[in-house]
Design a protein around this motif. Structure first.
Motif, PDB file in Angstrom:
ATOM      1  N   GLN A  85       0.849  -1.197   0.000  1.00 39.23           N
ATOM      2  CA  GLN A  85       0.000   0.000   0.000  1.00 39.23           C
ATOM      3  C   GLN A  85       0.880   1.240   0.000  1.00 39.23           C
ATOM      4  O   GLN A  85       1.859   1.302   0.769  1.00 39.23           O
TER       5      GLN A  85
ATOM      6  N   PRO B 233       6.076  -1.428 -12.862  1.00 36.86           N
ATOM      7  CA  PRO B 233       5.510  -1.975 -11.634  1.00 36.86           C
ATOM      8  C   PRO B 233       6.589  -2.562 -10.737  1.00 36.86           C
ATOM      9  O   PRO B 233       7.627  -3.029 -11.215  1.00 36.86           O
TER      10      PRO B 233
ATOM     11  N   THR C 193       7.035  -5.610  -8.207  1.00 42.35           N
ATOM     12  CA  THR C 193       6.384  -6.856  -7.800  1.00 42.35           C
ATOM     13  C   THR C 193       7.065  -7.382  -6.548  1.00 42.35           C
ATOM     14  O   THR C 193       8.296  -7.402  -6.464  1.00 42.35           O
TER      15      THR C 193
ATOM     16  N   TRP D 180       2.638  -3.437  -7.590  1.00 40.11           N
ATOM     17  CA  TRP D 180       2.261  -2.038  -7.368  1.00 40.11           C
ATOM     18  C   TRP D 180       2.686  -1.184  -8.550  1.00 40.11           C
ATOM     19  O   TRP D 180       3.854  -1.202  -8.949  1.00 40.11           O
ATOM     20  N   TRP D 181       1.728  -0.457  -9.084  1.00 45.92           N
ATOM     21  CA  TRP D 181       2.010   0.486 -10.166  1.00 45.92           C
ATOM     22  C   TRP D 181       2.072   1.882  -9.571  1.00 45.92           C
ATOM     23  O   TRP D 181       1.130   2.318  -8.912  1.00 45.92           O
TER      24      TRP D 181
ATOM     25  N   THR E  19      -3.020  -2.274  -9.995  1.00 51.91           N
ATOM     26  CA  THR E  19      -2.191  -2.695  -8.866  1.00 51.91           C
ATOM     27  C   THR E  19      -2.833  -3.889  -8.178  1.00 51.91           C
ATOM     28  O   THR E  19      -4.015  -3.841  -7.828  1.00 51.91           O
ATOM     29  N   ARG E  20      -2.019  -4.908  -8.030  1.00 56.42           N
ATOM     30  CA  ARG E  20      -2.476  -6.079  -7.279  1.00 56.42           C
ATOM     31  C   ARG E  20      -2.091  -5.813  -5.826  1.00 56.42           C
ATOM     32  O   ARG E  20      -0.960  -6.002  -5.404  1.00 56.42           O
ATOM     33  N   MET E  21      -3.046  -5.376  -5.077  1.00 56.77           N
ATOM     34  CA  MET E  21      -2.760  -4.787  -3.771  1.00 56.77           C
ATOM     35  C   MET E  21      -2.630  -5.792  -2.651  1.00 56.77           C
ATOM     36  O   MET E  21      -1.856  -5.618  -1.717  1.00 56.77           O
TER      37      MET E  21
ATOM     38  N   TYR F 160      -7.531  -5.831  -6.352  1.00 54.50           N
ATOM     39  CA  TYR F 160      -6.901  -5.006  -7.387  1.00 54.50           C
ATOM     40  C   TYR F 160      -7.341  -3.561  -7.202  1.00 54.50           C
ATOM     41  O   TYR F 160      -8.537  -3.297  -6.992  1.00 54.50           O
ATOM     42  N   ASP F 161      -6.390  -2.677  -7.328  1.00 55.11           N
ATOM     43  CA  ASP F 161      -6.708  -1.249  -7.345  1.00 55.11           C
ATOM     44  C   ASP F 161      -6.737  -0.814  -8.809  1.00 55.11           C
ATOM     45  O   ASP F 161      -5.700  -0.805  -9.485  1.00 55.11           O
TER      46      ASP F 161
END
Lengths: 255, 876
Positions: free
Chosen positions: A169, A230, A232, A250-251, B750-752, B761-762
Motif C-alpha cells: 500500500q 511496476p 512486484t 504495485w504500479w 495494482t495487485r494490492m 486489485y486497485d
C-alpha cells in the motif's frame, strides 16, 4: 430450607448479589453488562406496565410479555427521537434519557398510582419445584450450556488450509510503500520476501511468523526509475521454496 | 379407550336430557325460548314465566355439601364471594368436584357472546390434584375470556383446605423431565454441527434426530388434558427458546446469514455516527427501518457487549415475545390453554421458523410485535370488565409505531389485519361496534407517512418482488409461464448444474403440506361450529385458509419467494386452526398415549417438512467459521481481508465483489457492488474489455475484489472454510484460472493484496487513464530507466523494519528461480491448478517492460481495445 429454595425473590436477590460480587472481582465490565441488559430490555416496559395496568390484573406471563415488548418499543422510539436531537444516540445521552424515563415512571407509580413495589412486582409465592425437579432442571441447564460450548468449539484442522496475506500500500509519503504479511497459517511459518523491478530480482527479509502474527515494513523507493514500471513483491514459504506463495504488484501513480 | 374426562363430558350431555325450571323446579311446561349469544339454549317456564338457562339434571348428585365451589368472581378485592350474591350467578353454577357440572354463561358479562368454557370439569371422586387442575384450567379460561379475576369460593371448611392445597400443589408436571430431554436434543444438535464442520456424513442424521428429540415429547405432553397453564407455557417457551439456540449454535461466533450482515452494518454505522438512517450499500432499504439497529446499538453501547452478543440478545428477546404472545393470543381467542399450546407449537412448523425468523434481521423483531398488537386489540375488544381498556390501546399504539419503524412489509400487513378486524366488527355488530378503528387509522397514517416521507426507497425495493409474484401468478393461471419445478434448486452461482432434494425429504415436505391441507378443513369446521361469533377466530381462520392458494406461487419462478416469505404470517392462522381441528376431531375421540405419540410424529413431520421446504439443504448445517491452531483462531479469508481493508484503506471504498464477499465487506464499512448482471459477468467471463471498464466507471469503483472460489457467489454459504474431505465437490470448485487471473499483468492495475483465494486489485489508475484517453492501450508507457538495485529502498524513521537490511541475510538466494519461473510459480500457486498457458506468463515475465507494453499495444489494436486474459497473450 425447602421454603428458602422455593422463594424466587430470595433466589433472585441472592443470585444477583453473588453474581455481582463474582463479576466485580473478575471483570467489572461484566457488572455493567449485567445491569444494562435489564435496563434496556425489561425495566422501561415493566415500569410502564405497572402504570398502565391495575395490580393483579395481569398474570406473570402477561406481565413478562408486556415488560419486554414495551421495553423494546420504548428503546426504539427513544432512539428515533434522540436521532432528531443535537446529541444523537451517544452513550451518555442514552443513559440519561433511559434513567430519566425510569425515574419518571417510578415517580408516577409512587405518587400518582400510589403503589408500592411489592404490589407492583407481584411475584408468585413460590416456584414449587420439588428437590427431584430441581435436580432435573439443574441437569438440563448444565447439558444446555455444554451443548452451546460444544457448538462454539472451533473446527479441527484436518482437511483445512491456513493462509497468508501479503499486501502492499502506498503511504502518504511520496515513493514510500508499506508492505505487510499476516500469517493465518496453522503453524509457525518461515517466509522469504523478494522484490522484482524491471526483471531484476532482489531479496528481502526472511520472516518467521506464528499463527496470528503480523509483520509490516516500509519501502522507500527510488522515484524516477519507477515511473511507468511496476514493482512486484513475492512471498515464498521456505518449506516450499520453489513456488511463489503470494505476490503483489504495485504500479506507481502516473505523473 | 375413552379418556375419563371424555366420559365425564358424555355424562354431561346425557344429564341435560331432562329440563327443570331453575326457579319453581317444575319439570313440565318448559318451552324453548331462543338462544343466548353464546349459543346456549334458553327456556321459559309456563308456570312462573321465568326465562332461564337450564341447570343440569341432578339425579345422580350426592346429597352432601359440595367440597369445593369454583366460580367466576366479579368484583374488587379477593376473596370469598358468596356465589348467590353475585349477579346472575346461582348455586347451580357452582362446580362441585364430586360430580360433573358444566359452567354456564354468566349474564353479568358485558359481552355474552364470549361465554364460558363448557369443557372445564372435574372427574367424579377427584383427588385434590384434580381439583387444582380444574381450578387452574378454569382460572386461565375464565380470566382470558372474561378478563375478570378468578377466585375460589365455597360453603364448607374443605374449600379453604382445597384452596390451600391448590396453591401449594406442584404445577410443573413433567416440565423438568422434558426440559432435560430437550437439552439432550440440543446436545445432539451440537454434535451434528461439529460433525458437519468436519464434513462427516452423519451430521444430517444427527440434525433430524436432535430436532425430533426436542419436538416429540413437548407435543405429546401438550396434547394431554391434565396440564396446568404454567406447565403449558413453560413447555412452549422452552421449546421455542431451545429452537432459537439451534440457530445460535449454527453460527455461534459471528453473524453469517446474508441479511444479518446487512443489518450488522446498520448497527455499526449508528455506533460510529450516533445517528440513524446512515447509508447501507448492500441492502439500502434497511437503513430506513431503524427499529432493530437502534435497540441493538443502545444495548451494545450501554452494556459494553459486542454487536454480535447484543444482537443475539435482542433477537432472543423477540423470540421470547413471539412464543408468549402467540400462546396468549391463541388462548384468548380459543379460551383453551390446550389449544393455545398446540397451536403455538404448530406455528413453529412454518418453513422459515428455525433459521429465517431467528436471524438477526428486522422482520424477526417486527413479527412478534405485530402479533402483540393483535393480542392487545383482542384483550381490549374481548374485555368485559370495562375498566382501563385504554391501557391495552396505549400498549398497542406504542408497539404499532415500533412496527412501522422496524419493518416495511410487517407494518403493512399489520395495518391490513387491523383494517380487517375493524370491518368484521362493524359487520358483526351491524355498525354498533367499530373495533380497533383508531389503531387502524393510526397504522394507515403512520405507515403512509413513513413510506412517503422517510422510506420511499421501499417502493422500489418491494415492487419488483410483489409485482413479479402477481404477474407470475397471473401468467401461470393463463398458462403463459412454465411452472417452476419443486425441490430443484436453481442453478449454481456460476452456472453449475441444478441439484435436487433427496426423495425422502421431498416426501416429508409433501407430507407436511398434505397434513396441513387435511387439517385445515377440520379446524375451519370447528371454528364455524363453535367460534364463529368471534372476530379473531374468523380472522385466524381466513389467514389459514389463504395458505393453499398462496402456496400455488411456489410453482412460479418469480413468486416462490413471496410464497415462502409469507409462511411466517400464514402459520399464525394455520397453527390455530390445526390445533382446534386436532383437539376437536382427533384428541376428543382418540385419547390414549398412542394417539398422542402419533400426533407427536405428525408434528415432527410438519416441522421437518417446513424446514425442508424453507431452507436450502446446503445451509441447514453449521459450517466451519473458525479453525483452532492452539492459541489462535483462524477466521475465513474474506473476514481477514475485510478487516485489513477497513484498517488500511478506510471505510466507504467502492468495490466490486462476489455476492458473499460483498456482504462481508459491506458489513465492514465498505461500499460494495455486486449483482447478477454486469458485475457478475465481469468476474465470470474470460475477458476484460470495454463493457467491464464502463461498468466499473459508471459505479466509480476503485477496488476489484476477486475471489477464486465459486462458492463466493453463493451468499448463503460463501463465508466459510472448506474442508478438502467434503463430499460436496461443488463447494471446492474454483473459477477457471484464466478467468480468475485475467487482471494480471494489465498495466496500471495494482495487485494490492493476495491472500491465496482472494486478490484485491486497485483499478483507479487504470480506469483514470482509460477515462482520460478513452483508450488506455494507445498510451505509450513512460519508462525513465530501470534501477540496478533496490539498495536505495530505505526505512522510514520509526517504522518497524528495514527491508534492505534483511535482504543481505536472505537464505533464498540459492533457491531463487529465474524471474519467469517465479512468475509462473506464483501464478500456479495463486490459481491453485497448473496453468494451461503458463508459457505465456513466462514469456511475459521474461520480456522487458518495453516488450510487454508493445505487445499490449499490438494486442489492443488487434482486439479493438479489448484487453484479454493471459492465455490470449501467448497467441501472437
Amino acid at each position: 430450607m425447602k421454603h428458602w429454595l422455593n422463594s424466587p425473590v430470595l433466589i433472585l436477590i441472592a443470585g444477583i448479589l453473588l453474581l455481582s460480587v463474582v463479576l466485580a472481582a473478575i471483570d467489572p465490565s461484566a457488572l455493567r453488562t449485567m445491569l444494562a441488559v435489564p435496563f434496556v430490555l425489561f425495566l422501561p416496559g415493566f415500569g410502564l406496565t405497572v402504570i398502565l395496568f391495575e395490580r393483579n390484573r395481569l398474570g406473570m406471563p402477561e406481565r413478562l410479555l408486556l415488560s419486554v415488548t414495551l421495553s423494546v418499543a420504548l428503546t426504539a422510539l427513544i432512539g428515533l427521537i434522540l436521532h432528531w436531537t443535537p446529541w444523537g444516540l451517544q452513550v451518555t445521552t442514552l443513559w440519561t434519557v433511559l434513567l430519566l424515563g425510569l425515574a419518571v415512571e417510578v415517580a408516577v407509580i409512587i405518587f400518582v398510582r400510589r403503589l408500592r413495589w411489592t404490589d407492583a412486582i407481584h411475584l408468585p409465592a413460590n416456584l414449587n419445584f420439588t428437590p427431584r425437579q430441581w435436580v432435573f432442571m439443574s441437569l438440563a441447564a448444565l447439558v444446555t450450556i455444554t451443548a452451546i460450548q460444544v457448538a462454539r468449539a472451533p473446527a479441527r484442522q484436518q482437511g483445512f488450509e491456513g493462509y497468508t496475506t501479503l499486501w502492499i500500500q502506498p503511504t502518504a509519503v511520496l515513493h514510500t510503500l508499506r508492505l505487510g504479511v499476516n500469517c493465518e497459517e496453522f503453524e509457525t511459518t518461515t517466509y522469504q520476501i523478494q522484490f522484482e523491478l524491471n526483471g531484476v530480482v532482489r531479496e528481502g527479509p526472511t520472516l518467521e511468523l506464528e499463527p496470528g502474527e503480523k509483520w509490516e515494513g516500509v519501502l522507500r523507493l527510488p522515484s524516477d526509475p519507477l515511473i511507468g514500471n511496476p514493482l512486484t513483491v513475492f512471498l515464498y514459504r521456505l518449506d516450499h521454496p520453489a513456488e511463489v506463495y503470494r505476490h503483489v504488484v504495485w504500479w506507481p501513480a502516473a505523473e | 379407550m375413552q379418556h375419563p374426562d371424555e366420559k365425564a363430558a358424555n355424562s354431561l350431555r346425557q344429564d341435560s336430557a331432562m329440563i327443570a325450571c331453575r326457579y319453581c323446579q317444575a319439570s313440565t311446561g318448559q318451552i324453548k325460548a331462543g338462544r343466548t349469544k353464546a349459543g346456549s339454549q334458553r327456556y321459559r317456564c309456563k308456570h312462573c314465566n321465568q326465562r332461564y338457562i337450564p341447570e343440569r339434571n341432578r339425579r345422580d348428585q350426592p346429597t352432601h355439601t359440595p367440597a369445593l365451589a369454583i366460580v367466576p368472581y366479579v368484583g374488587a378485592d379477593l376473596p370469598q364471594p358468596v356465589p348467590s350474591q353475585l349477579p346472575g350467578v346461582s348455586q347451580t353454577e357452582i362446580l362441585d368436584v364430586t360430580v360433573v357440572y358444566p359452567i354456564v354463561p354468566i349474564s353479568s358479562t358485558k359481552d355474552e357472546s364470549i361465554g364460558l368454557p363448557t369443557r372445564a370439569f372435574a372427574r367424579a371422586e377427584a383427588p385434590v390434584e384434580a381439583v387444582e387442575l380444574v381450578y387452574s384450567e378454569l382460572k386461565s379460561e375464565v380470566t382470558s375470556r372474561l378478563s375478570v379475576p378468578f377466585a375460589v369460593a365455597g360453603t364448607t371448611d374443605s374449600v379453604s383446605e382445597a384452596a390451600e392445597s391448590a396453591s401449594t400443589f406442584n404445577r410443573w408436571g413433567w416440565f423438568p423431565e422434558i426440559a432435560l430431554l430437550n437439552s439432550f436434543g440440543l446436545l445432539i444438535l451440537a454434535w451434528a454441527f461439529v460433525e458437519a464442520r468436519a464434513a462427516n456424513g452423519s451430521a444430517q442424521l444427527l440434525l433430524w434426530i436432535g430436532l425430533a428429540v426436542m419436538i416429540l415429547p413437548v407435543v405429546t405432553r401438550l396434547a394431554s388434558v391434565a396440564l396446568f397453564r404454567r406447565e403449558r407455557i413453560a413447555l412452549v417457551l422452552m421449546l421455542g427458546m431451545a429452537l432459537y439456540l439451534v440457530k445460535v449454535m449454527h453460527s455461534p461466533i459471528a453473524f453469517t446469514f446474508p441479511d444479518e450482515l446487512s443489518h450488522l452494518r446498520n448497527v455499526r454505522e449508528i455506533l460510529e455516527s450516533h445517528r440513524l438512517f446512515q447509508e447501507t450499500p448492500v441492502l439500502p432499504v434497511t437503513a430506513f427501518y431503524p427499529g432493530l439497529p437502534t435497540v441493538t446499538s443502545t444495548l451494545s453501547s450501554l452494556s459494553g457487549l459486542s454487536v454480535f452478543s447484543a444482537g443475539l440478545l435482542v433477537i432472543g428477546a423477540a423470540r421470547l415475545i413471539l412464543f408468549l404472545v402467540l400462546f396468549l393470543l391463541f388462548e384468548q381467542v380459543s379460551g383453551s390453554t390446550r389449544a393455545a399450546g398446540l397451536a403455538t407449537v404448530f406455528y413453529m412448523a412454518n418453513p422459515n421458523f428455525l433459521y429465517w425468523t431467528a436471524e438477526y434481521a428486522y422482520e424477526p423483531l417486527a413479527l412478534p410485535l405485530l402479533i402483540f398488537v393483535l393480542l392487545m386489540v383482542a384483550k381490549k375488544e374481548m374485555a368485559n370488565d370495562g375498566t382501563r381498556s385504554g391501557a391495552w390501546t396505549v400498549a398497542a399504539l406504542l408497539v404499532l409505531l415500533t412496527v412501522v419503524i422496524t419493518h416495511h412489509m410487517t407494518s403493512y400487513i399489520l395495518t391490513g389485519l387491523l383494517g380487517a378486524i375493524t370491518v368484521l366488527f362493524i359487520i358483526f355488530s351491524r355498525g354498533k361496534r367499530w373495533g380497533p378503528w383508531q389503531l387502524t387509522l393510526a397504522g394507515l397514517v403512520v405507515s403512509f407517512f413513513w413510506l412517503i416521507f422517510v422510506a420511499n426507497l421501499t417502493i422500489k425495493y418491494l415492487s419488483p418482488v410483489l409485482g413479479g409474484a402477481i404477474q407470475a401468478f397471473v401468467k401461470m393461471i393463463m398458462e403463459e409461464e412454465t411452472s417452476r419445478q419443486l425441490f430443484i434448486s436453481s442453478k449454481g452461482p456460476t452456472g453449475a448444474s441444478a441439484s435436487s432434494t433427496p426423495l425422502w425429504e421431498q416426501l416429508v415436505a409433501i407430507g407436511s403440506v398434505v397434513v396441513i391441507a387435511l387439517g385445515l378443513p377440520l379446524g375451519a369446521l370447528e371454528i364455524w361450529k363453535r367460534h364463529r361469533s368471534k372476530v379473531f377466530a374468523l380472522l385466524l381462520g381466513a389467514i389459514a385458509l389463504s395458505y393453499l392458494p398462496v402456496q400455488m406461487l411456489r410453482f412460479t419462478k418469480a413468486g416462490w419467494e413471496t410464497a415462502n416469505r409469507s409462511s411466517e404470517f400464514l402459520f399464525i392462522g394455520i397453527g390455530f386452526v390445526l390445533a382446534l381441528g386436532i383437539i376437536r376431531f382427533w384428541l376428543s375421540h382418540w385419547t390414549g398415549w398412542k394417539s398422542k405419540m402419533v400426533l407427536g410424529v405428525l408434528s415432527v413431520t410438519l416441522f421437518f417438512g417446513g424446514l425442508i421446504a424453507g431452507w436450502p439443504p446446503r445451509a441447514r448445517l453449521s459450517r466451519p467459521y473458525i479453525i483452532s491452531t492452539g492459541g489462535y483462531l483462524v477466521r475465513p479469508q474474506i473476514v481477514t481481508v475485510s478487516e485489513w481493508m477497513l484498517e488500511y484503506l478506510g471505510p466507504d471504498n467502492r468495490i466490486a465483489a462476489s455476492k458473499a464477499d460483498a456482504k462481508v465487506m459491506g458489513a465492514h464499512g465498505q461500499y460494495p457492488f455486486t449483482d447478477n448482471g454486469p458485475i457478475k459477468n465481469m468476474f465470470l467471463s474470460d475477458g476484460f474489455g470495454r463493457s467491464e471498464r464502463k461498468s466499473l466507471l459508471r459505479r466509480d469503483i476503485r477496488y476489484v475484489v476477486s475471489d477464486r472460489k465459486n462458492v463466493s457467489w453463493d451468499n448463503m454459504i460463501g463465508y466459510y472454510f472448506y474442508n478438502r474431505f467434503t463430499t460436496r465437490s461443488s463447494d471446492l470448485r474454483l473459477i477457471e484460472p484464466q478467468i480468475f487471473g485475467k487482471l494480471e499483468g494489465i498495466e496500471g492495475i495494482t495487485r494490492m493484496l493476495d491472500s491465496g483465494d482472494i486478490v484485491i486489485y486497485d483499478v483507479e489508475r487504470y480506469l483514470a487513464a482509460y477515462e482520460e484517453s478513452g483508450e488506455l492501450a494507445k498510451r505509450e508507457p513512460t519508462i525513465n530507466g530501470t534501477p540496478d538495485t533496490l539498495q536505495d529502498m530505505s526505512a522510514v524513521p520509526g517504522q518497524p523494519r528495514d527491508l534492505s537490511e534483511d535482504s543481505a541475510k536472505s537464505p533464498i538466494a540459492a533457491l531463487t528461480p529465474l524471474p519467469g519461473e517465479m512468475m509462473s510459480g506464483a501464478t500456479q500457486r495463486s490459481l491453485g491448478t497448473p496453468v494451461p498457458a503458463a508459457g505465456c506468463i513466462r514469456h511475459l515475465a521474461q520480456l522487458s517492460d518495453i516488450h510487454i507494453n508493445l505487445t499490449t499495444l499490438w494486442y489492443f489494436i488487434v482486439n479493438g481495445g479489448r484487453q484479454s486474459n493471459c492465455i490470449d497473450w501467448s497467441a501472437p
